[in-house]
Design an enzyme around this catalytic site. Sequence first.
Site, PDB file in Angstrom:
ATOM      1  N   TYR A 257       0.697  -1.203  -0.080  1.00 57.03           N
ATOM      2  CA  TYR A 257       0.180  -0.104  -0.238  1.00 57.03           C
ATOM      3  C   TYR A 257       0.929   1.216   0.091  1.00 57.03           C
ATOM      4  CZ  TYR A 257      -4.226  -2.900   0.720  1.00 57.03           C
ATOM      5  OH  TYR A 257      -5.139  -3.627   0.847  1.00 57.03           O
TER       6      TYR A 257
ATOM      7  N   ASP B 139      -3.869 -18.312   2.550  1.00 55.82           N
ATOM      8  CA  ASP B 139      -4.972 -19.186   1.929  1.00 55.82           C
ATOM      9  C   ASP B 139      -5.514 -19.983   2.893  1.00 55.82           C
ATOM     10  OD1 ASP B 139      -2.551 -20.390   1.866  1.00 55.82           O
ATOM     11  OD2 ASP B 139      -2.753 -21.186  -0.109  1.00 55.82           O
TER      12      ASP B 139
ATOM     13  N   ASP C 242      -6.401  -6.461   5.303  1.00 53.52           N
ATOM     14  CA  ASP C 242      -7.443  -5.641   4.634  1.00 53.52           C
ATOM     15  C   ASP C 242      -8.285  -6.849   4.138  1.00 53.52           C
ATOM     16  OD1 ASP C 242      -8.857  -3.832   3.630  1.00 53.52           O
ATOM     17  OD2 ASP C 242      -7.440  -3.166   2.037  1.00 53.52           O
TER      18      ASP C 242
ATOM     19  N   LYS D 112       2.439 -15.411   3.243  1.00 49.13           N
ATOM     20  CA  LYS D 112       2.489 -16.316   2.002  1.00 49.13           C
ATOM     21  C   LYS D 112       3.855 -16.478   1.787  1.00 49.13           C
ATOM     22  CE  LYS D 112       0.382 -18.687  -0.961  1.00 49.13           C
ATOM     23  NZ  LYS D 112      -0.203 -19.899  -0.879  1.00 49.13           N
TER      24      LYS D 112
ATOM     25  N   ASP E 131     -12.444  -7.988   5.943  1.00 57.24           N
ATOM     26  CA  ASP E 131     -13.548  -7.956   5.336  1.00 57.24           C
ATOM     27  C   ASP E 131     -14.244  -9.318   5.495  1.00 57.24           C
ATOM     28  OD1 ASP E 131     -13.184  -5.394   4.211  1.00 57.24           O
ATOM     29  OD2 ASP E 131     -14.065  -5.796   2.096  1.00 57.24           O
TER      30      ASP E 131
END
Length: 342
Positions: free
Chosen positions: A131, A211, A235, A178, A239
């Site tokens: 970001y 994942d 982020d 990851k 959600d």
Amino acid sequence: MTKIAVLPCDGAGKEVVPEAIKVLKAAGADFDFEEYEVNADQYLRTGEPIPAHVWGELERADAILFGAVGDPRVSDAAYLAGVLLRLRFELDLYVNLRPARLYDDRLSPLRRDDKRGIDLLIVRENTEGLYVGMGGRFKKGTDHEVAIQEDLNTYLGVTRILEYAFGVAQREVVMVDKSNAMTHAGALWQQQWKAVAAKHPKVKTRHLYVDAAAMQLVRDPTQFDVIVTGNLFGDILSDLTAELIGGMGIAPSGNINPQTGRSLFEPVHGTAPDIAGRGVVNPIGAILSASMMVRHLGQTEMANAIEGAVESAIRAGECTRDLGGGLSTREVGDAVARRLKD
Ligand code: ATP
């Protein structure tokens, strides 16, 4: 007197922030609320996302209560970057707290009987990762175009967010990355994860690839206490966790710097352009963000009282339509405020 800078900004933000202030006042908060004009109208007029004189005030405030930023008339990313990302980066609000607590079983889309126990916290790194806006586009507009978006991870940034997560964990810290595919950044996260975990031998630890974490959050979210992760994964996963507890309208967040005390509290949702302006957006995410703000300012009892009032209103069905009720944004604010005055 404690000074709260109020930035409702755009769309749904303009509707939910007044309800959060209404609830704070009903809870007895003795704050000096100062509202500033930072929004798309102002940006379109002046070309400045945050006017210079307002920036100085925001730096001086004890906390910032924020709504949501974005407008269909403003397509350039410079506006979002110049408001929310600037506040996060320049005030160095490196901790993004995104709690997910289920207040009533009926709000969860999951079928499990024991979902009532969902009460987890995502600790998201807020100032680095993908970001930061580093990168660029080369040979733009041609068939040979190249786009590069850099994933910035620093020793300091990774270490301090991991340290923070251990400081707030009750049972366990789960680190999500990851590192099997993103090997350079992942190696730094893994190295510091092991180093910081070694300093906290009493806290249980677990590592999950992102994942697998997404899968586990749907399979059984009650297993989680604190999840610490980078900017992008935080982020996305938050959600998902918002949806597990009733949707975007209910999820709160805090952006803080534990060293300087600087902070900004905002609902997880954005401007909700599809429903904004009709008096139907849910103010609970903003109200719970205000409760996080007073907790950060040291007023634990008031924070607990606001959360209790929210839970009671939700359980009584005094909600907006996204939670299955029929009340307006203002009526939900009133329903929570009334419980605090009683
Ligand atoms: P933005 O570009 O400002 O982020 P968005 O549409 O991408 O807006 P959100 O504003 O987070 O993202 O909205 C996502 C979905 O959640 C939309 O369908 C919206 O109507 C719904 N939603 C968001 N906030 C609320 C709210 N406070 N109450 C009810 N529904 C909401």
